[in-house]
Design a protein around this motif. Structure first.
Motif, PDB file in Angstrom:
ATOM      1  N   THR A 109       0.843  -1.190   0.000  1.00 13.83           N
ATOM      2  CA  THR A 109       0.000   0.000   0.000  1.00 13.83           C
ATOM      3  C   THR A 109       0.878   1.240   0.000  1.00 13.83           C
ATOM      4  OG1 THR A 109      -1.622  -1.210   1.321  1.00 13.83           O
ATOM      5  CG2 THR A 109      -1.870   1.175   1.242  1.00 13.83           C
ATOM      6  N   THR A 110       0.349   2.342  -0.501  1.00 10.08           N
ATOM      7  CA  THR A 110       1.095   3.602  -0.473  1.00 10.08           C
ATOM      8  C   THR A 110       0.832   4.322   0.845  1.00 10.08           C
ATOM      9  OG1 THR A 110       1.020   3.862  -2.870  1.00 10.08           O
ATOM     10  CG2 THR A 110       1.414   5.844  -1.574  1.00 10.08           C
TER      11      THR A 110
ATOM     12  N   GLU B 115       1.251  13.468  -6.157  1.00 15.26           N
ATOM     13  CA  GLU B 115       1.094  14.160  -4.883  1.00 15.26           C
ATOM     14  C   GLU B 115      -0.283  14.814  -4.773  1.00 15.26           C
ATOM     15  OE1 GLU B 115       5.349  15.918  -3.644  1.00 15.26           O
ATOM     16  OE2 GLU B 115       4.912  15.998  -5.796  1.00 15.26           O
ATOM     17  N   HIS B 116      -0.728  15.414  -5.864  1.00 13.50           N
ATOM     18  CA  HIS B 116      -2.058  16.039  -5.881  1.00 13.50           C
ATOM     19  C   HIS B 116      -3.128  14.997  -5.567  1.00 13.50           C
ATOM     20  CE1 HIS B 116      -5.726  17.836  -7.575  1.00 13.50           C
ATOM     21  NE2 HIS B 116      -5.134  19.013  -7.486  1.00 13.50           N
ATOM     22  N   TYR B 117      -3.043  13.848  -6.227  1.00 16.87           N
ATOM     23  CA  TYR B 117      -4.025  12.783  -6.033  1.00 16.87           C
ATOM     24  C   TYR B 117      -3.973  12.227  -4.612  1.00 16.87           C
ATOM     25  CZ  TYR B 117      -6.098   8.134  -6.250  1.00 16.87           C
ATOM     26  OH  TYR B 117      -6.842   7.011  -5.985  1.00 16.87           O
ATOM     27  N   GLN B 118      -2.774  11.896  -4.143  1.00 22.48           N
ATOM     28  CA  GLN B 118      -2.645  11.285  -2.821  1.00 22.48           C
ATOM     29  C   GLN B 118      -3.124  12.212  -1.716  1.00 22.48           C
ATOM     30  OE1 GLN B 118      -1.974   8.246  -2.092  1.00 22.48           O
ATOM     31  NE2 GLN B 118      -1.153   7.454  -4.013  1.00 22.48           N
ATOM     32  N   PHE B 119      -2.792  13.495  -1.823  1.00 22.34           N
ATOM     33  CA  PHE B 119      -3.192  14.437  -0.781  1.00 22.34           C
ATOM     34  C   PHE B 119      -4.708  14.643  -0.794  1.00 22.34           C
ATOM     35  CE2 PHE B 119      -3.037  18.769   1.282  1.00 22.34           C
ATOM     36  CZ  PHE B 119      -2.567  18.301   2.499  1.00 22.34           C
TER      37      PHE B 119
ATOM     38  N   PRO C 102      -9.644  14.433  -6.016  1.00 19.24           N
ATOM     39  CA  PRO C 102      -8.801  13.296  -6.423  1.00 19.24           C
ATOM     40  C   PRO C 102      -8.845  13.017  -7.922  1.00 19.24           C
ATOM     41  CG  PRO C 102     -10.044  12.756  -4.444  1.00 19.24           C
ATOM     42  CD  PRO C 102     -10.591  14.058  -4.945  1.00 19.24           C
ATOM     43  N   THR C 103      -9.986  13.324  -8.550  1.00 18.11           N
ATOM     44  CA  THR C 103     -10.163  13.002  -9.975  1.00 18.11           C
ATOM     45  C   THR C 103      -9.721  14.127 -10.905  1.00 18.11           C
ATOM     46  OG1 THR C 103     -12.439  13.801  -9.845  1.00 18.11           O
ATOM     47  CG2 THR C 103     -12.084  11.436  -9.487  1.00 18.11           C
TER      48      THR C 103
ATOM     49  N   GLN D  27      -2.824  11.386 -15.929  1.00 16.49           N
ATOM     50  CA  GLN D  27      -1.920  10.504 -15.197  1.00 16.49           C
ATOM     51  C   GLN D  27      -2.369   9.060 -15.317  1.00 16.49           C
ATOM     52  OE1 GLN D  27      -1.992  10.936 -10.986  1.00 16.49           O
ATOM     53  NE2 GLN D  27      -4.180  11.253 -10.875  1.00 16.49           N
ATOM     54  N   PRO D  28      -1.441   8.107 -15.067  1.00 14.42           N
ATOM     55  CA  PRO D  28      -1.834   6.699 -15.020  1.00 14.42           C
ATOM     56  C   PRO D  28      -2.760   6.480 -13.837  1.00 14.42           C
ATOM     57  CG  PRO D  28       0.565   6.991 -15.108  1.00 14.42           C
ATOM     58  CD  PRO D  28      -0.039   8.316 -14.816  1.00 14.42           C
ATOM     59  N   THR D  29      -3.429   5.333 -13.805  1.00 18.55           N
ATOM     60  CA  THR D  29      -4.292   5.021 -12.663  1.00 18.55           C
ATOM     61  C   THR D  29      -3.451   5.006 -11.400  1.00 18.55           C
ATOM     62  OG1 THR D  29      -5.698   3.657 -14.053  1.00 18.55           O
ATOM     63  CG2 THR D  29      -5.903   3.365 -11.679  1.00 18.55           C
ATOM     64  N   PRO D  30      -3.733   5.873 -10.422  1.00 17.37           N
ATOM     65  CA  PRO D  30      -2.906   5.971  -9.222  1.00 17.37           C
ATOM     66  C   PRO D  30      -3.007   4.727  -8.377  1.00 17.37           C
ATOM     67  CG  PRO D  30      -4.312   7.908  -9.508  1.00 17.37           C
ATOM     68  CD  PRO D  30      -4.802   6.850 -10.426  1.00 17.37           C
ATOM     69  N   ASP D  31      -1.941   4.499  -7.549  1.00 15.18           N
ATOM     70  CA  ASP D  31      -1.960   3.360  -6.630  1.00 15.18           C
ATOM     71  C   ASP D  31      -2.913   3.638  -5.499  1.00 15.18           C
ATOM     72  OD1 ASP D  31       0.112   1.954  -8.001  1.00 15.18           O
ATOM     73  OD2 ASP D  31       1.507   3.450  -7.223  1.00 15.18           O
TER      74      ASP D  31
END
Length: 304
Positions: free
Chosen positions: A107-108, A195-199, A293-294, A300-304
Motif C-alpha cells: 500500500t502507499t 502528490e495532488h491525487y494522494q493528498f 482526487p479526480t 496521469q496513469p491510474t494511481p496506486d
C-alpha cells in the motif's frame, strides 16, 4: 590510476570508481547517470600521487591544475543551477506549495507533508506517524523509536513528534486560514499528479470533529489547485528492499536525491516553489483544477 568524471569533475582511483559506478549506475559524487567508459585519465592527479608515494614535493603547477579543474566544474554547476527565467506564475492567487514524501510497499503510505509560501516565507512540516507495517523501514524513512512513541529525525539530527493524519490536517487547515487572513485567494501547488491525487484522497478519507471531510474543509478556504509536473522527467526511486519512493521535484529541477538522503518535506516544498522560474513555467502553461482526487485523471496513469 587516478581518473575524473566529466559530470562534476570528481576524482578517484579507477578501481574504486569503477566499483561505485557499476554498483549504482551513477556518479558517487553528484548522482548523475554515469558509465565507466567516460572516465578520464587524470594525468595531473596520477603524477601527484606518484610523487607523494615517493616522498617528493608536488609542483605547485600540478596542484594548481587539479584545483583549477575542480573549481571550474563547481562554478559551471552553480551557474547552471541558478539560471532562472521570468515567469508570471506567482501572480494572482497566493500560491501555497505542497510536497509529500511517500513509500509504497503493498500500500502507499504518506510519511511527511510539507508546505511553503514563497511570498511570506512561511513553512509547515508535518511528519506523520508511520504504521507498524513500516517498522523495518524506520531507519530509511528517518523515524526513530523513543520509548512508546515514534519520532521523526530532522536533517539537523533533532527529533520531533510525529502526528496522526487528523492532527496533521488540523494544522494544515490552521496554516491555510492564516494565509487566507490577508484576503487573497489561495492556490495549492504540487509538483506532481501523484502528490495532488494522494493528498486529495487523504483529505477525502479523513473527517474532522464535525464529521465532514478535510477535503471539503480545504476547499472552503482555497480557490483552486495545480500540479506542474512534466511527465517525461518524473521518476520513482527504489530502496534496496524494493520499496518505491515517489519523487518528482528533484528530477524536475535537474537535481538528484539518493535513497538515503535526507530532506524535510517543508524544504521539498520550497524546492517546488523554484520550479516556475527555473523551468520558465507560466500561468498559461499549466491547468488549474479543482482540488479533487479526480482532477487530473486524464493526465496521469491510474494511481496506486
Amino acid at each position: 590510476r587516478g581518473i575524473s568524471v566529466p559530470c562534476c569533475g570528481a576524482q578517484g582511483c579507477r578501481a574504486c570508481a569503477t566499483k561505485k559506478v557499476l554498483m549504482h549506475n551513477k556518479c558517487w559524487n553528484c548522482s548523475k547517470e554515469q558509465k565507466t567508459e567516460v572516465f578520464i585519465n587524470d594525468e595531473n592527479l596520477r603524477s601527484a600521487v606518484s610523487l607523494q608515494k615517493e616522498g617528493k614535493e608536488i609542483p605547485q603547477e600540478t596542484l594548481h591544475k587539479i584545483k583549477e579543474r575542480l573549481e571550474s566544474k563547481k562554478k559551471k554547476r552553480e551557474r547552471k543551477g541558478k539560471k532562472e527565467f521570468k515567469t508570471n506564475f506567482e501572480e494572482g492567487d497566493l500560491k501555497v506549495y505542497v510536497a509529500l514524501e511517500g513509500v509504497k510497499t503493498v500500500t502507499t503510505y504518506i510519511t511527511q507533508i510539507g508546505c511553503y509560501i514563497k511570498k511570506t516565507g512561511k513553512y509547515l512540516h508535518l511528519p506523520l506517524k508511520p504504521p507498524k507495517s513500516l517498522q523495518s523501514l524506520h531507519p530509511v524513512l528517518h523515524f526513530e523509536n523513543v520509548g512508546d512513541t515514534v519520532k521523526y529525525q530532522n536533517p539537523d539530527g533533532t527529533l520531533v513528534d510525529t502526528e496522526t493524519i487528523e492532527e496533521a490536517f488540523k494544522r494544515f487547515i490552521d496554516f491555510l486560514q492564516d494565509a487566507a487572513s490577508e484576503g487573497q485567494p489561495i492556490c495549492l501547488v504540487f509538483s506532481s499528479f501523484w502528490e495532488h491525487y494522494q493528498f486529495a484522497m487523504m483529505a477525502n478519507r479523513t473527517k474532522n470533529s464535525a464529521k465532514k471531510t478535510y477535503l471539503s474543509a480545504i476547499n472552503a478556504i482555497i480557490s483552486t489547485s495545480v500540479a506542474i509536473e512534466r511527465k517525461q522527467l518524473k521518476k520513482r526511486l527504489r530502496n534496496k528492499k524494493g520499496s518505491e519512493f515517489q519523487t518528482s521535484v528533484f528530477d524536475l529541477l535537474g537535481q538528484s536525491q539518493h535513497n538515503d538522503s535526507h530532506m524535510a518535506a517543508s524544504d521539498m516544498a520550497e524546492l517546488v516553489s523554484r520550479l516556475p522560474a527555473r523551468k520558465s513555467i507560466q500561468k498559461g502553461n499549466v491547468d488549474f483544477k479543482p482540488f479533487q482526487p479526480t482532477a487530473y485523471n486524464k493526465d496521469q496513469p491510474t494511481p496506486d
